[in-house]
Motif scaffolding. Structure first.
Motif, PDB file in Angstrom:
ATOM      1  N   HIS A 158      -3.326   2.029   8.071  1.00 22.23           N
ATOM      2  CA  HIS A 158      -2.697   2.385   6.784  1.00 22.23           C
ATOM      3  C   HIS A 158      -2.537   3.900   6.769  1.00 22.23           C
TER       4      HIS A 158
ATOM      5  N   HIS B 262      -5.536  -0.255  -5.905  1.00 21.94           N
ATOM      6  CA  HIS B 262      -6.294  -1.470  -5.567  1.00 21.94           C
ATOM      7  C   HIS B 262      -7.673  -1.537  -6.219  1.00 21.94           C
TER       8      HIS B 262
ATOM      9  N   HIS C  33      -8.020   3.022  -2.208  1.00 23.37           N
ATOM     10  CA  HIS C  33      -6.875   3.546  -2.963  1.00 23.37           C
ATOM     11  C   HIS C  33      -6.919   3.050  -4.409  1.00 23.37           C
TER      12      HIS C  33
ATOM     13  N   ASP D 174      -3.152  -3.046   2.200  1.00 23.55           N
ATOM     14  CA  ASP D 174      -2.070  -2.111   2.515  1.00 23.55           C
ATOM     15  C   ASP D 174      -2.109  -1.819   4.002  1.00 23.55           C
TER      16      ASP D 174
ATOM     17  N   HIS E  69      -9.349  -1.423   0.486  1.00 23.15           N
ATOM     18  CA  HIS E  69      -9.509   0.018   0.705  1.00 23.15           C
ATOM     19  C   HIS E  69      -9.618   0.682  -0.653  1.00 23.15           C
TER      20      HIS E  69
HETATM   21 ZN   LIG Z   1      -3.154   2.032   0.008  1.00 24.50          ZN
END
Ligand SMILES: [Zn+2]
Ligand SMILES: [Zn+2]
Length: 308
Positions: free
Chosen positions: A189, A104, A101, A212, A99
């Protein structure tokens, strides 16, 4: 060539990549799981941002690229005293993002540019959720001057290694070659729209990575009987010390140690690997104990550069 024109060469492939027929894996096929980064948004110097390398027959496939990803890979390569040839920086060519974010994905400029500067001579194959093309094209725009200088100046830089082939993920088989089949599946998530986990199937192993996720039925299903389940987690006792606002956030976005113990006892992986651990003052042993209260299988808490 002007980079504005070069932007048009950013090869963006929307939708699933064309699948090749499954080729025979070599008879002595060998899969290693290298925990390049086991951290979280917390800037723990011992734990780089989340990044896992599945290395199959010395070909690396990355899952996530948190801060530090390229140097952690380099640490395992022969150039810096390691023994995994596949993690030589110029070999970092295929990556999957769970994802968007930042913890990451903040290593993406590094993953696009550093291996190119170190002579990777083909585009990065990048698989990620919706938004992955924009993220990579914006990064290339931000580094336009650097790329131009290296190509047009005295540096003998190649013309291809800085490019990105971005592929947008959806559920199902998203990648397949002679080493590996990669399946993506959606995970919950919080209210984040597009978060995925991955299952890697190689000739000798099945590896599932949560990314996540709050407790999720898809993970349980994909991890049934897997050799390795790599799962994010937070400490139950640490959680109890957080204030209410944060508790609401964590409990809807992430998975507690006791919840993960229950997930693992139902899906029965041969090995459960904890990463992306939110400790909040709890020790590693405490987190492991919290998992073990619900789960009697093998479980370890990964450190950066651990190999399974
Ligand atoms: Zn995340
Ligand atoms: Zn995260």
């Amino acid at each position: 060539m002007r980079l504005r024109i070069l932007h048009f060469l950013l090869m963006v492939v929307v939708g699933l990549a064309a699948m090749n027929a499954v080729a025979e894996a070599p008879a002595n096929s060998e899969t290693k799981v290298v925990m390049l980064g086991t951290g979280t948004p917390n800037a723990d110097p011992e734990r780089s941002g989340p990044a896992v390398a599945i290395v199959v027959n010395e070909t690396p496939y990355l899952v996530d690229f948190g801060p530090g990803v390229v140097r952690r890979a380099a640490a395992m390569s022969p150039a810096y005293g390691g023994s995994i040839n596949g993690l030589a920086v110029e070999n970092l060519k295929v990556a999957f993002l769970t994802h968007l974010h930042s913890d990451h994905s903040a290593g993406l400029p590094d993953l696009i540019l550093t291996p190119w500067v170190l002579e990777r001579d083909e585009p990065l194959q990048l698989y990620g959720p919706e938004g992955i093309e924009e993220m990579s094209s914006h990064i290339l725009q931000a580094y336009e001057a650097d790329i131009r200088y290296r190509i047009d100046g005295l540096e003998p830089a190649n013309e291809r290694g800085w490019q990105v082939d971005a592929h947008v993920l959806d559920d199902g088989v998203v990648y397949e070659d002679e080493n590996v089949k990669v399946e993506a599946f959606r995970v919950q998530h919080g209210t984040w729209e597009n978060a995925f986990g991955f299952r890697f199937t190689t000739a000798d192993r099945v590896i599932v990575i949560s990314g996540d996720a709050a407790p999720d039925a898809n993970i349980e299903e994909y991890a049934q009987g897997a050799d390795i389940l790599i799962h994010e987690v937070y400490s139950d006792s640490g959680f109890a010390r957080r204030d209410e606002i944060w508790q609401k956030y964590h409990s809807t976005n992430h998975t507690s140690a006791s919840e993960l113990g229950e997930i693992a006892s139902r899906s029965k992986p041969k090995l459960l690997v904890l990463y992306h651990v939110l400790f909040w003052g709890s020790s590693e042993e405490t987190v492991l104990d919290e998992v073990r209260q619900q789960y009697d299988g093998d479980v370890v808490l990964a450190k950066d550069l651990d190999v399974y």
